[in-house]
Scaffold this motif. Structure first.
Motif, PDB file in Angstrom:
ATOM      1  N   LEU A 163       3.734  10.486 -14.389  1.00  0.00           N
ATOM      2  CA  LEU A 163       3.998  11.412 -15.172  1.00  0.00           C
ATOM      3  C   LEU A 163       2.597  11.235 -16.415  1.00  0.00           C
ATOM      4  N   LEU A 164       2.339  10.005 -15.863  1.00  0.00           N
ATOM      5  CA  LEU A 164       1.415  10.075 -17.017  1.00  0.00           C
ATOM      6  C   LEU A 164       0.396  10.376 -16.507  1.00  0.00           C
ATOM      7  N   LEU A 165       0.164  10.312 -15.696  1.00  0.00           N
ATOM      8  CA  LEU A 165      -1.519  11.646 -14.763  1.00  0.00           C
ATOM      9  C   LEU A 165      -0.905  12.428 -15.517  1.00  0.00           C
ATOM     10  N   LEU A 166      -0.089  13.334 -15.373  1.00  0.00           N
ATOM     11  CA  LEU A 166       0.977  14.719 -16.080  1.00  0.00           C
ATOM     12  C   LEU A 166       0.029  14.977 -17.135  1.00  0.00           C
ATOM     13  N   ALA A 167       0.581  13.821 -18.107  1.00  0.00           N
ATOM     14  CA  ALA A 167       0.442  13.841 -19.580  1.00  0.00           C
ATOM     15  C   ALA A 167      -1.537  13.755 -19.468  1.00  0.00           C
ATOM     16  N   ARG A 168      -2.337  13.384 -19.084  1.00  0.00           N
ATOM     17  CA  ARG A 168      -3.874  12.644 -18.796  1.00  0.00           C
ATOM     18  C   ARG A 168      -3.877  12.011 -19.459  1.00  0.00           C
ATOM     19  N   SER A 169      -3.155  10.808 -19.340  1.00  0.00           N
ATOM     20  CA  SER A 169      -2.983   9.545 -20.482  1.00  0.00           C
ATOM     21  C   SER A 169      -3.766   7.736 -19.494  1.00  0.00           C
ATOM     22  N   ARG A 170      -4.427   7.108 -20.245  1.00  0.00           N
ATOM     23  CA  ARG A 170      -5.199   6.546 -19.273  1.00  0.00           C
ATOM     24  C   ARG A 170      -4.063   5.119 -19.093  1.00  0.00           C
ATOM     25  N   ARG A 171      -3.779   5.382 -18.931  1.00  0.00           N
ATOM     26  CA  ARG A 171      -1.670   4.631 -19.257  1.00  0.00           C
ATOM     27  C   ARG A 171      -1.329   4.244 -17.586  1.00  0.00           C
ATOM     28  N   ALA A 172      -2.187   5.132 -17.188  1.00  0.00           N
ATOM     29  CA  ALA A 172      -1.063   5.479 -15.705  1.00  0.00           C
ATOM     30  C   ALA A 172      -2.194   5.043 -14.188  1.00  0.00           C
ATOM     31  N   VAL A 173      -3.179   4.314 -15.421  1.00  0.00           N
ATOM     32  CA  VAL A 173      -4.166   3.295 -14.669  1.00  0.00           C
ATOM     33  C   VAL A 173      -2.698   1.656 -14.648  1.00  0.00           C
ATOM     34  N   PRO A 174      -2.696   1.029 -15.589  1.00  0.00           N
ATOM     35  CA  PRO A 174      -1.827   0.499 -15.562  1.00  0.00           C
ATOM     36  C   PRO A 174      -0.361   0.582 -15.228  1.00  0.00           C
ATOM     37  N   LEU A 179      -2.837   2.406  -2.973  1.00  0.00           N
ATOM     38  CA  LEU A 179      -3.669   2.400  -2.986  1.00  0.00           C
ATOM     39  C   LEU A 179      -4.881   3.287  -3.902  1.00  0.00           C
ATOM     40  N   GLY A 180      -4.710   4.377  -2.896  1.00  0.00           N
ATOM     41  CA  GLY A 180      -5.405   5.527  -3.124  1.00  0.00           C
ATOM     42  C   GLY A 180      -4.894   5.979  -5.005  1.00  0.00           C
ATOM     43  N   LEU A 181      -3.777   6.207  -5.201  1.00  0.00           N
ATOM     44  CA  LEU A 181      -3.350   6.233  -6.669  1.00  0.00           C
ATOM     45  C   LEU A 181      -3.910   5.418  -7.592  1.00  0.00           C
ATOM     46  N   LEU A 182      -4.465   4.374  -7.540  1.00  0.00           N
ATOM     47  CA  LEU A 182      -4.722   3.713  -8.305  1.00  0.00           C
ATOM     48  C   LEU A 182      -6.076   3.658  -8.284  1.00  0.00           C
ATOM     49  N   TRP A 183      -7.032   4.261  -7.117  1.00  0.00           N
ATOM     50  CA  TRP A 183      -8.274   4.481  -7.259  1.00  0.00           C
ATOM     51  C   TRP A 183      -8.226   5.779  -8.408  1.00  0.00           C
ATOM     52  N   HIS A 184      -7.373   6.607  -7.995  1.00  0.00           N
ATOM     53  CA  HIS A 184      -7.705   7.839  -8.115  1.00  0.00           C
ATOM     54  C   HIS A 184      -7.549   8.066  -9.692  1.00  0.00           C
ATOM     55  N   ALA A 185      -6.333   7.114 -10.006  1.00  0.00           N
ATOM     56  CA  ALA A 185      -6.558   7.515 -11.366  1.00  0.00           C
ATOM     57  C   ALA A 185      -7.526   6.373 -12.313  1.00  0.00           C
ATOM     58  N   ILE A 186      -8.117   4.968 -12.063  1.00  0.00           N
ATOM     59  CA  ILE A 186      -9.532   4.766 -12.650  1.00  0.00           C
ATOM     60  C   ILE A 186     -10.608   5.700 -12.372  1.00  0.00           C
ATOM     61  N   GLN A 187     -10.215   6.642 -11.596  1.00  0.00           N
ATOM     62  CA  GLN A 187     -11.934   7.460 -11.389  1.00  0.00           C
ATOM     63  C   GLN A 187     -11.980   8.561 -12.782  1.00  0.00           C
ATOM     64  N   ARG A 188     -10.584   8.823 -12.753  1.00  0.00           N
ATOM     65  CA  ARG A 188     -10.448   9.352 -13.461  1.00  0.00           C
ATOM     66  C   ARG A 188      -9.836   9.176 -14.374  1.00  0.00           C
ATOM     67  N   LYS A 189     -10.587   7.928 -15.138  1.00  0.00           N
ATOM     68  CA  LYS A 189     -10.386   7.578 -16.208  1.00  0.00           C
ATOM     69  C   LYS A 189     -11.935   6.937 -16.594  1.00  0.00           C
ATOM     70  N   ARG A 190     -12.372   6.956 -15.857  1.00  0.00           N
ATOM     71  CA  ARG A 190     -14.211   6.622 -15.615  1.00  0.00           C
ATOM     72  C   ARG A 190     -14.463   7.766 -16.181  1.00  0.00           C
ATOM     73  N   GLY A 191     -13.960   9.139 -15.824  1.00  0.00           N
ATOM     74  CA  GLY A 191     -14.683  10.317 -15.557  1.00  0.00           C
ATOM     75  C   GLY A 191     -14.073  10.421 -16.893  1.00  0.00           C
ATOM     76  N   GLY A 192     -13.179  10.258 -18.135  1.00  0.00           N
ATOM     77  CA  GLY A 192     -12.643  11.176 -18.900  1.00  0.00           C
ATOM     78  C   GLY A 192     -11.620  11.783 -19.007  1.00  0.00           C
ATOM     79  N   VAL A 193     -11.137  11.616 -17.697  1.00  0.00           N
ATOM     80  CA  VAL A 193      -9.643  12.865 -17.752  1.00  0.00           C
ATOM     81  C   VAL A 193      -8.888  12.325 -18.144  1.00  0.00           C
ATOM     82  N   LEU A 194      -8.602  11.084 -18.321  1.00  0.00           N
ATOM     83  CA  LEU A 194      -7.312  10.046 -18.242  1.00  0.00           C
ATOM     84  C   LEU A 194      -7.954   9.795 -20.432  1.00  0.00           C
ATOM     85  N   ARG A 195      -7.314  10.173 -20.835  1.00  0.00           N
ATOM     86  CA  ARG A 195      -7.389   9.778 -22.407  1.00  0.00           C
ATOM     87  C   ARG A 195      -6.424   8.718 -23.093  1.00  0.00           C
TER      88      ARG A 195
END
Length: 146
Positions: A76-87, A130-146
């Protein structure tokens, strides 16, 4: 060309996020049906597995809940493009670690939970989490997740 590439990447992101939401929703449903001991759901496994599940400590329900429900929160947090997806995905990984430690650390695990099919599914779940955690971290670094 650059605009097309960004558009395709955006569609892929949303497609994956929606697919992940569907998967996580099913995982939460499976968790709920298992915890409430839904007869039709548990009829798919052997009585030995059901007896083993009934003998698990209470904290095992909490660890599996952490894994599944944090995964849903992460989706849900990925859909909201929230950086909270990582934790959220990190919490899901912690829940998976605790759940699997119990499953693989127990002496009385029924044979039905040690089959190659179940082990392959467990490996797929590990790769996914593991892939989802990595993906969320990468999207956060790339500025997709705010």
């Amino acid at each position: 060309m650059d605009k097309r590439r960004r558009s395709a990447a955006g569609r892929a992101y949303w497609f994956m996020a929606v697919l992940l939401l569907a998967w996580s929703t099913f995982a939460c449903l499976a968790w709920g049906l298992t915890v409430t001991r839904e007869d039709a759901w548990l009829s798919q496994v052997s009585p030995e597995v059901v007896d083993w599940l009934d003998g698990l400590p209470t904290w095992s329900i909490l660890s599996s809940a952490l894994c599944t429900w944090s995964g849903l929160a992460g989706a849900l947090l990925l859909l909201a493009r929230s950086r909270r997806a990582v934790p959220a995905f990190a919490a899901s990984l912690l829940g998976l670690m605790l759940t699997q430690a119990l499953q693989f650390g127990a002496d009385d695990v029924p044979p039905g939970l040690a089959s190659p099919r179940v082990l392959a599914f467990d490996l797929a779940v590990w790769a996914l989490v593991l892939g989802l955690l990595w993906h969320a971290i990468q999207r956060k670094r790339g500025g997709v997740l705010r």
